[in-house]
Design an enzyme around this catalytic site. Structure first.
Site, PDB file in Angstrom:
ATOM      1  N   TYR A  37      -1.198   0.171  10.152  1.00 12.49           N
ATOM      2  CA  TYR A  37      -1.394  -0.544   8.875  1.00 12.49           C
ATOM      3  C   TYR A  37      -0.244  -0.177   7.935  1.00 12.49           C
ATOM      4  O   TYR A  37       0.339  -1.044   7.270  1.00 12.49           O
ATOM      5  CB  TYR A  37      -2.758  -0.145   8.315  1.00 12.49           C
ATOM      6  CG  TYR A  37      -3.024  -0.534   6.878  1.00 12.49           C
ATOM      7  CD1 TYR A  37      -3.378  -1.832   6.546  1.00 12.49           C
ATOM      8  CD2 TYR A  37      -2.956   0.426   5.852  1.00 12.49           C
ATOM      9  CE1 TYR A  37      -3.634  -2.175   5.220  1.00 12.49           C
ATOM     10  CE2 TYR A  37      -3.222   0.087   4.540  1.00 12.49           C
ATOM     11  CZ  TYR A  37      -3.565  -1.217   4.219  1.00 12.49           C
ATOM     12  OH  TYR A  37      -3.822  -1.542   2.914  1.00 12.49           O
ATOM     13  N   SER A  49       0.856  -1.189   0.000  1.00 16.28           N
ATOM     14  CA  SER A  49       0.000   0.000   0.000  1.00 16.28           C
ATOM     15  C   SER A  49       0.889   1.235   0.000  1.00 16.28           C
ATOM     16  O   SER A  49       2.012   1.206   0.544  1.00 16.28           O
ATOM     17  CB  SER A  49      -0.873   0.022   1.255  1.00 16.28           C
ATOM     18  OG  SER A  49      -1.499   1.291   1.406  1.00 16.28           O
TER      19      SER A  49
HETATM   20  P1  NAP Z   1     -11.743  -6.052   0.004  1.00 14.41           P
HETATM   21  O1  NAP Z   1     -12.496  -5.588  -1.178  1.00 14.41           O
HETATM   22  O2  NAP Z   1     -12.309  -5.864   1.362  1.00 14.41           O
HETATM   23  O3  NAP Z   1     -11.420  -7.609  -0.219  1.00 14.41           O
HETATM   24  C1  NAP Z   1     -10.644  -8.296   0.719  1.00 14.41           C
HETATM   25  C2  NAP Z   1     -10.655  -9.769   0.370  1.00 14.41           C
HETATM   26  O4  NAP Z   1      -9.786 -10.454   1.269  1.00 14.41           O
HETATM   27  C3  NAP Z   1     -12.033 -10.405   0.536  1.00 14.41           C
HETATM   28  O5  NAP Z   1     -12.133 -11.488  -0.346  1.00 14.41           O
HETATM   29  C4  NAP Z   1     -11.978 -10.908   1.987  1.00 14.41           C
HETATM   30  O6  NAP Z   1     -12.951 -11.922   2.165  1.00 14.41           O
HETATM   31  C5  NAP Z   1     -10.534 -11.396   2.066  1.00 14.41           C
HETATM   32  N1  NAP Z   1      -9.924 -11.386   3.391  1.00 14.41           N
HETATM   33  C6  NAP Z   1      -9.925 -10.364   4.280  1.00 14.41           C
HETATM   34  N2  NAP Z   1      -9.258 -10.736   5.387  1.00 14.41           N
HETATM   35  C7  NAP Z   1      -8.819 -12.008   5.171  1.00 14.41           C
HETATM   36  C8  NAP Z   1      -8.085 -12.939   5.939  1.00 14.41           C
HETATM   37  N3  NAP Z   1      -7.654 -12.637   7.175  1.00 14.41           N
HETATM   38  N4  NAP Z   1      -7.824 -14.160   5.418  1.00 14.41           N
HETATM   39  C9  NAP Z   1      -8.270 -14.469   4.174  1.00 14.41           C
HETATM   40  N5  NAP Z   1      -8.977 -13.643   3.408  1.00 14.41           N
HETATM   41  C10 NAP Z   1      -9.237 -12.420   3.903  1.00 14.41           C
HETATM   42  O7  NAP Z   1     -10.273  -5.406   0.073  1.00 14.41           O
HETATM   43  P2  NAP Z   1      -9.304  -4.857  -1.078  1.00 14.41           P
HETATM   44  O8  NAP Z   1      -9.414  -3.393  -1.084  1.00 14.41           O
HETATM   45  O9  NAP Z   1      -9.492  -5.624  -2.318  1.00 14.41           O
HETATM   46  O10 NAP Z   1      -7.893  -5.181  -0.408  1.00 14.41           O
HETATM   47  C11 NAP Z   1      -7.047  -6.226  -0.857  1.00 14.41           C
HETATM   48  C12 NAP Z   1      -5.615  -5.892  -0.500  1.00 14.41           C
HETATM   49  O11 NAP Z   1      -5.268  -4.630  -1.068  1.00 14.41           O
HETATM   50  C13 NAP Z   1      -5.334  -5.758   0.998  1.00 14.41           C
HETATM   51  O12 NAP Z   1      -4.086  -6.341   1.297  1.00 14.41           O
HETATM   52  C14 NAP Z   1      -5.252  -4.260   1.227  1.00 14.41           C
HETATM   53  O13 NAP Z   1      -4.418  -3.930   2.308  1.00 14.41           O
HETATM   54  C15 NAP Z   1      -4.646  -3.843  -0.096  1.00 14.41           C
HETATM   55  N6  NAP Z   1      -4.859  -2.424  -0.435  1.00 14.41           N
HETATM   56  C16 NAP Z   1      -6.116  -1.932  -0.609  1.00 14.41           C
HETATM   57  C17 NAP Z   1      -6.286  -0.591  -0.940  1.00 14.41           C
HETATM   58  C18 NAP Z   1      -7.635   0.023  -1.136  1.00 14.41           C
HETATM   59  O14 NAP Z   1      -7.717   1.275  -1.161  1.00 14.41           O
HETATM   60  N7  NAP Z   1      -8.709  -0.750  -1.316  1.00 14.41           N
HETATM   61  C19 NAP Z   1      -5.168   0.238  -1.089  1.00 14.41           C
HETATM   62  C20 NAP Z   1      -3.893  -0.307  -0.894  1.00 14.41           C
HETATM   63  C21 NAP Z   1      -3.755  -1.641  -0.584  1.00 14.41           C
HETATM   64  P3  NAP Z   1     -13.441 -12.349   3.660  1.00 14.41           P
HETATM   65  O15 NAP Z   1     -13.837 -11.080   4.360  1.00 14.41           O
HETATM   66  O16 NAP Z   1     -14.562 -13.304   3.422  1.00 14.41           O
HETATM   67  O17 NAP Z   1     -12.261 -13.012   4.282  1.00 14.41           O
END
Ligand code: NAP
Length: 251
Positions: A156, A143
């Site tokens: 985080y 991130s």
């Molecule tokens: P999201 O839409 O909330 O999706 C998260 C996914 O991960 C869901 O499938 C969730 O399903 C699963 N998950 C969450 N906690 C988990 C765990 N402990 N074990 C296994 N599966 C888990 O989130 P996203 O925005 O796509 O984020 C994905 C990655 O991108 C993360 O690492 C986040 O830090 C990173 N990121 C996101 C952003 C942003 O702005 N969105 C920016 C920078 C980095 P369940 O809840 O059913 O487990």
């Protein structure tokens, strides 16, 4: 283009958002993909939504649970017979507020999922053949919070900085058989980041030169590139995906 024809990938946290978009991209380019998430029903629906039942497998569980990891890698051994690509995408941020006020148990949880599990998935993926084919690849989803001060989500950010360093260290240790890279997105419009943009999307968008929030496909394209042989001489790097936010002049 079918850059991943014949290859096998594991994407953690892929029932929605960035992980699902990465899985879509890999399947559309020929990979067999194993997706994971905690909620089994949502994961099953996501697998169906990918529309290629012969190419998609799913195993529900927590990314930081060793038994879940073993179940995924056993399935890979038993049913797919090889492993080429790993995306450490699952990440959590259960805490908002100043770093100095964060609960220590929450600190350990964030580190367990965002850092330690990425190390353990990488280690076990190598033990299950990631380095055995014609070049394995790992991409860690870090991130921009790991590269800048991030008020409200500071710890985080610490965990993502550690993930960026882990990327560098593993890239060195696993060369030349496995390439290890990361991406560092800014705010991407998913459930995860909702608290960062809900009710003020225009304001957040205006802070990026490209004048909009990110989408999951803005991230999955660069991730697919890093996983592919197009990036065959790139390792240990972190690509910033932030709509130009980090090049904004100081005002
Ligand atoms: P999201 O839409 O909330 O999706 C998260 C996914 O991960 C869901 O499938 C969730 O399903 C699963 N998950 C969450 N906690 C988990 C765990 N402990 N074990 C296994 N599966 C888990 O989130 P996203 O925005 O796509 O984020 C994905 C990655 O991108 C993360 O690492 C986040 O830090 C990173 N990121 C996101 C952003 C942003 O702005 N969105 C920016 C920078 C980095 P369940 O809840 O059913 O487990």
């Amino acid at each position: 283009m079918r850059r991943f024809e014949g290859q096998v990938a594991v994407v953690t946290g892929a029932s929605r958002g960035i992980g699902l978009s990465i899985a879509e991209r890999l399947v559309s380019e020929g990979a067999q993909v194993v997706i994971t998430a905690r909620d089994e029903g949502a994961l099953r629906e996501a697998a169906v939504s990918l529309g290629a039942p012969e190419a998609v497998h799913h195993v529900a569980g927590r990314a930081d649970d060793p038994e879940h990891r073993a179940a995924v890698l056993d399935l890979v051994d038993r049913e797919l017979g090889r492993l080429d690509l790993l995306v450490n995408n699952a990440g959590v941020n259960p805490a908002y507020g100043p770093a100095l006020e964060i609960d220590s148990a929450v600190v350990r949880k964030i580190l367990d999922v965002n850092v330690v599990s990425a190390l353990e998935w990488s280690r076990d993926a190598v033990a299950h053949g990631l380095a055995d084919g014609d070049g394995g690849a790992i991409v860690n989803i870090a991130s921009i919070a790991g590269l800048t001060a991030s008020p409200g989500i500071a710890f985080y950010g610490v965990s993502k900085a550690a993930l960026i360093s882990l990327t560098t260290q593993l890239a060195f240790e696993l060369a030349p058989r496995v390439r290890v890279n990361a991406v560092a997105p800014a705010v991407v419009k998913t459930d995860f980041a909702r608290a960062l943009y809900a009710g003020r999307e225009e304001q957040v968008a205006a802070s990026y030169p490209l004048a909009r929030l990110g989408t999951p496909t803005d991230v999955s394209g660069p991730v697919a590139f890093l996983l592919s042989r197009d990036a065959g001489w790139i390792t240990g790097q972190t690509i910033v995906i932030d709509g130009g936010g980090s090049i904004s002049p100081v005002s």
